[in-house]
Enzyme design. Sequence first.
Site, short mmCIF file in Angstrom:
data_model
loop_
_atom_site.label_atom_id
_atom_site.label_comp_id
_atom_site.label_asym_id
_atom_site.label_seq_id
_atom_site.Cartn_x
_atom_site.Cartn_y
_atom_site.Cartn_z
N GLY A 8 -9.85 0.19 -9.19
CA GLY A 8 -8.44 0.40 -8.90
C GLY A 8 -7.57 -0.53 -9.72
CE1 TYR A 143 -6.67 3.90 2.39
CE2 TYR A 143 -5.86 2.46 4.14
CZ TYR A 143 -6.20 2.66 2.81
OH TYR A 143 -6.07 1.64 1.90
CE LYS A 147 -9.24 0.98 1.98
NZ LYS A 147 -9.72 0.30 0.75
CB THR A 171 0.49 -7.62 6.03
OG1 THR A 171 0.84 -8.68 5.14
CG2 THR A 171 -0.14 -8.23 7.28
CG HIS A 186 2.53 2.35 1.20
ND1 HIS A 186 1.61 2.30 0.17
CD2 HIS A 186 1.84 2.70 2.31
CE1 HIS A 186 0.40 2.60 0.66
NE2 HIS A 186 0.52 2.85 1.94
CE LYS A 194 13.12 9.12 0.43
NZ LYS A 194 12.95 9.26 1.90
#
Length: 325
Positions: A8, A143, A147, A171, A186, A194
């Site tokens: 990743g 998810y 995990k 977090t 997220h 936006k």
Amino acid sequence: MSRILVTGGSGLVGKAIKHVVETEPEGSPFAKRAGEEWIFASSSEADLRDPVATEALFDKYKPTHVIHLAALVGGLFKNMKYKLTFLRDNSLINDNVLRSSYTHQTSKVISCLSTCVFPDKVEYPLNEEKIHIGPPHDSNFGYAHAKRMVDVMNHAYKEEFGCNFTSAIPTNVFGPYDNFDLEDSHVIPGLIHKCVLAKKNGTPFVVAGTGKPLRQFIYSYDLAKLFIWMLRNYDDVEPVILSVGEDEEVSIKQVADAIVKAVGFEGNYSFDTTRADGQFRKPASNAKLLGLVGKFEFTPFDQALDETVKWFVTNYDNARTGSKK
């Protein structure tokens, strides 16, 4: 010689680790060390859902250490819609990475979990001992279970084979190189995008939900430093929560207010209370982390948010934004 493979590697946290390793001054505990080679692998290099492709990646690089960040991720609404996909794809990714780490005799693996692994009905604050005491919130069902199984597998690999596999539980993470897609991100990157578009187009800035839920946010560059610290200093199978203190929770309204200020938006700004809020709060304790690492200077939230907004505006044409309406 240490060869550290970051799965990743093109994502939010992978890019942050790369930034920290390459920019920290000599002598910093987070700087690249002599004899270290860092490899940042992206999904274009190997589909980690495929065991053959995963083995090939490990054959190619022969890592001595792995920071496992690769995952299928998405915002609240995508998690709610595709529970099986999130469960199955992430389970395959995690199983393949840990299996290949074992077969290639990788000396250490740190996998990235999420606070969504914790039970929905639980006494706060969250801590590392509460992961498996009840079911997760339904909105993150697939998810979260995938995990959780990483922690289960870490213990199983240690007990059966003596593997040095552990995990970190951040977090809510935000920062440069995040996914700023309008529908699939997220909360912070989605709201930044936006708000920037609302300013550009002279349209209202509407935030989904009531704005009342509370979250702990950690800046990606701070999280990167903590991953590097874990890589070099932490050798226990039990996970560690990587977070600011529970006294630093902020509401989604506070987040939106800070984004409006950082963007310089002066138009109509409101909340769509017909949209779902998700969990109201899930404060996590960083007492274990601070007991291990000692003093750590977290970047103040407003400063980190301002830097993230500036990065997004500067890199808008190349940022991960999905549709650019």
